[in-house]
Write a protein that holds these residues in place. Structure first.
Motif, PDB file in Angstrom:
ATOM      1  N   TYR A 173       0.834  -1.202   0.000  1.00  0.00           N
ATOM      2  CA  TYR A 173       0.000   0.000   0.000  1.00  0.00           C
ATOM      3  C   TYR A 173       0.874   1.259   0.000  1.00  0.00           C
ATOM      4  O   TYR A 173       0.636   2.192  -0.762  1.00  0.00           O
ATOM      5  CB  TYR A 173      -0.920  -0.002   1.228  1.00  0.00           C
ATOM      6  N   GLU A 174       1.916   1.257   0.849  1.00  0.00           N
ATOM      7  CA  GLU A 174       2.802   2.425   0.930  1.00  0.00           C
ATOM      8  C   GLU A 174       3.586   2.612  -0.365  1.00  0.00           C
ATOM      9  O   GLU A 174       3.833   3.738  -0.803  1.00  0.00           O
ATOM     10  CB  GLU A 174       3.764   2.294   2.112  1.00  0.00           C
ATOM     11  N   GLN A 175       3.961   1.501  -1.001  1.00  0.00           N
ATOM     12  CA  GLN A 175       4.685   1.555  -2.267  1.00  0.00           C
ATOM     13  C   GLN A 175       3.812   2.213  -3.347  1.00  0.00           C
ATOM     14  O   GLN A 175       4.270   3.091  -4.079  1.00  0.00           O
ATOM     15  CB  GLN A 175       5.055   0.132  -2.677  1.00  0.00           C
ATOM     16  N   VAL A 176       2.569   1.821  -3.420  1.00  0.00           N
ATOM     17  CA  VAL A 176       1.637   2.387  -4.401  1.00  0.00           C
ATOM     18  C   VAL A 176       1.425   3.867  -4.120  1.00  0.00           C
ATOM     19  O   VAL A 176       1.398   4.691  -5.038  1.00  0.00           O
ATOM     20  CB  VAL A 176       0.285   1.629  -4.383  1.00  0.00           C
ATOM     21  N   ARG A 177       1.302   4.214  -2.850  1.00  0.00           N
ATOM     22  CA  ARG A 177       1.090   5.615  -2.475  1.00  0.00           C
ATOM     23  C   ARG A 177       2.292   6.472  -2.880  1.00  0.00           C
ATOM     24  O   ARG A 177       2.137   7.587  -3.381  1.00  0.00           O
ATOM     25  CB  ARG A 177       0.839   5.723  -0.972  1.00  0.00           C
ATOM     26  N   ARG A 178       3.521   5.947  -2.658  1.00  0.00           N
ATOM     27  CA  ARG A 178       4.730   6.668  -3.046  1.00  0.00           C
ATOM     28  C   ARG A 178       4.786   6.877  -4.557  1.00  0.00           C
ATOM     29  O   ARG A 178       5.160   7.955  -5.023  1.00  0.00           O
ATOM     30  CB  ARG A 178       5.988   5.908  -2.592  1.00  0.00           C
ATOM     31  N   GLU A 179       4.406   5.845  -5.315  1.00  0.00           N
ATOM     32  CA  GLU A 179       4.401   5.966  -6.775  1.00  0.00           C
ATOM     33  C   GLU A 179       3.407   7.027  -7.237  1.00  0.00           C
ATOM     34  O   GLU A 179       3.704   7.806  -8.142  1.00  0.00           O
ATOM     35  CB  GLU A 179       4.053   4.625  -7.429  1.00  0.00           C
ATOM     36  N   LYS A 180       2.243   7.071  -6.611  1.00  0.00           N
ATOM     37  CA  LYS A 180       1.232   8.076  -6.975  1.00  0.00           C
ATOM     38  C   LYS A 180       1.733   9.479  -6.671  1.00  0.00           C
ATOM     39  O   LYS A 180       1.511  10.407  -7.446  1.00  0.00           O
ATOM     40  CB  LYS A 180      -0.075   7.822  -6.214  1.00  0.00           C
ATOM     41  N   GLU A 181       2.390   9.657  -5.514  1.00  0.00           N
ATOM     42  CA  GLU A 181       2.934  10.963  -5.137  1.00  0.00           C
ATOM     43  C   GLU A 181       3.980  11.417  -6.147  1.00  0.00           C
ATOM     44  O   GLU A 181       3.995  12.572  -6.552  1.00  0.00           O
ATOM     45  CB  GLU A 181       3.555  10.919  -3.733  1.00  0.00           C
ATOM     46  N   ALA A 182       4.864  10.493  -6.544  1.00  0.00           N
ATOM     47  CA  ALA A 182       5.911  10.830  -7.506  1.00  0.00           C
ATOM     48  C   ALA A 182       5.289  11.226  -8.845  1.00  0.00           C
ATOM     49  O   ALA A 182       5.753  12.158  -9.511  1.00  0.00           O
ATOM     50  CB  ALA A 182       6.853   9.654  -7.689  1.00  0.00           C
ATOM     51  N   LYS A 183       4.227  10.529  -9.230  1.00  0.00           N
ATOM     52  CA  LYS A 183       3.548  10.810 -10.497  1.00  0.00           C
ATOM     53  C   LYS A 183       2.882  12.185 -10.445  1.00  0.00           C
ATOM     54  O   LYS A 183       2.866  12.912 -11.433  1.00  0.00           O
ATOM     55  CB  LYS A 183       2.499   9.724 -10.745  1.00  0.00           C
ATOM     56  N   LYS A 184       2.330  12.530  -9.274  1.00  0.00           N
ATOM     57  CA  LYS A 184       1.647  13.809  -9.103  1.00  0.00           C
ATOM     58  C   LYS A 184       2.607  14.983  -9.261  1.00  0.00           C
ATOM     59  O   LYS A 184       2.258  16.020  -9.801  1.00  0.00           O
ATOM     60  CB  LYS A 184       1.038  13.868  -7.699  1.00  0.00           C
ATOM     61  N   LYS A 185       3.847  14.807  -8.779  1.00  0.00           N
ATOM     62  CA  LYS A 185       4.816  15.895  -8.790  1.00  0.00           C
ATOM     63  C   LYS A 185       5.466  16.108 -10.151  1.00  0.00           C
ATOM     64  O   LYS A 185       6.135  17.110 -10.361  1.00  0.00           O
ATOM     65  CB  LYS A 185       5.896  15.634  -7.740  1.00  0.00           C
TER      66      LYS A 185
END
Length: 180
Positions: free
Chosen positions: A78-90
């Motif tokens: 879950y944390e891995q997916v969240r980190r990927e989404k954050e990176a994509k957002k930036k």
């Protein structure tokens, strides 16, 4: 190698080897709170994970020996997916906007085009300024270069010339980007 892909939301992540899927003889083990537990046989590492009520996850399969971590796999994923989404957002995608001019453009039309370019550049996009020649205008290409030079000069406060004016077939092209 048994590696599948899991699609969660709109993000695809590579599924990691966990617990009994790990086939290596020895692994380097990292504890639940991040401390190094050393190199040990997989069975021993699995026993440590089971005692803690957590999973043994192979996080660095290419390392010698492979690195496994004792974590709650669901929470880790879950944390891995969240980190990927954050990176994509930036991430900011830079678009190239094109502005077309002709050699006999009037000053008011040129000013309108410059204002459009100013708007694009202020949004962070690149601007491709194209000066198109038709018919007899081809004979006077060299005389029309000043239009692109004036265009760049008027936008010099917010933009820099990334690629200088260059003749390509029936047009002359120049790229402008935001000043950093």
């Amino acid at each position: 190698m048994l590696s599948t892909f899991l699609v969660w939301g709109d993000t695809a992540i590579s599924e990691l080897f966990i617990n009994e899927q790990i086939r290596d003889k020895e692994v380097r083990v990292v504890g639940a709170d991040g401390e190094q537990l050393g190199i040990m046989p997989v069975k021993e590492a699995q026993k440590l994970a089971d005692d803690a009520g957590l999973d043994l996850v192979k996080i660095a399969p290419t390392a010698k020996p492979p690195v496994c971590k004792i974590v709650d796999y669901g929470k880790y994923r879950y944390e891995q997916v969240r980190r990927e989404k954050e990176a994509k957002k930036k991430q900011k995608t830079v678009e190239v906007k094109e502005i077309r001019l002709s050699p006999n453009i009037d000053t008011n039309d040129l000013n309108t085009k410059m204002n459009a370019a100013r708007k694009f550049i202020s949004k962070g996009d690149k601007v491709k300024v194209t000066l198109r020649f038709r018919g007899r205008e081809m004979a006077h290409m060299a005389n029309s270069k000043h239009i692109l030079d004036d265009f760049a000069e008027n936008l010099a406060d917010i933009a820099v010339v990334e690629k200088a004016p260059k003749v390509e077939g029936r047009s002359m092209t120049m790229f402008l980007t935001e000043k950093r």
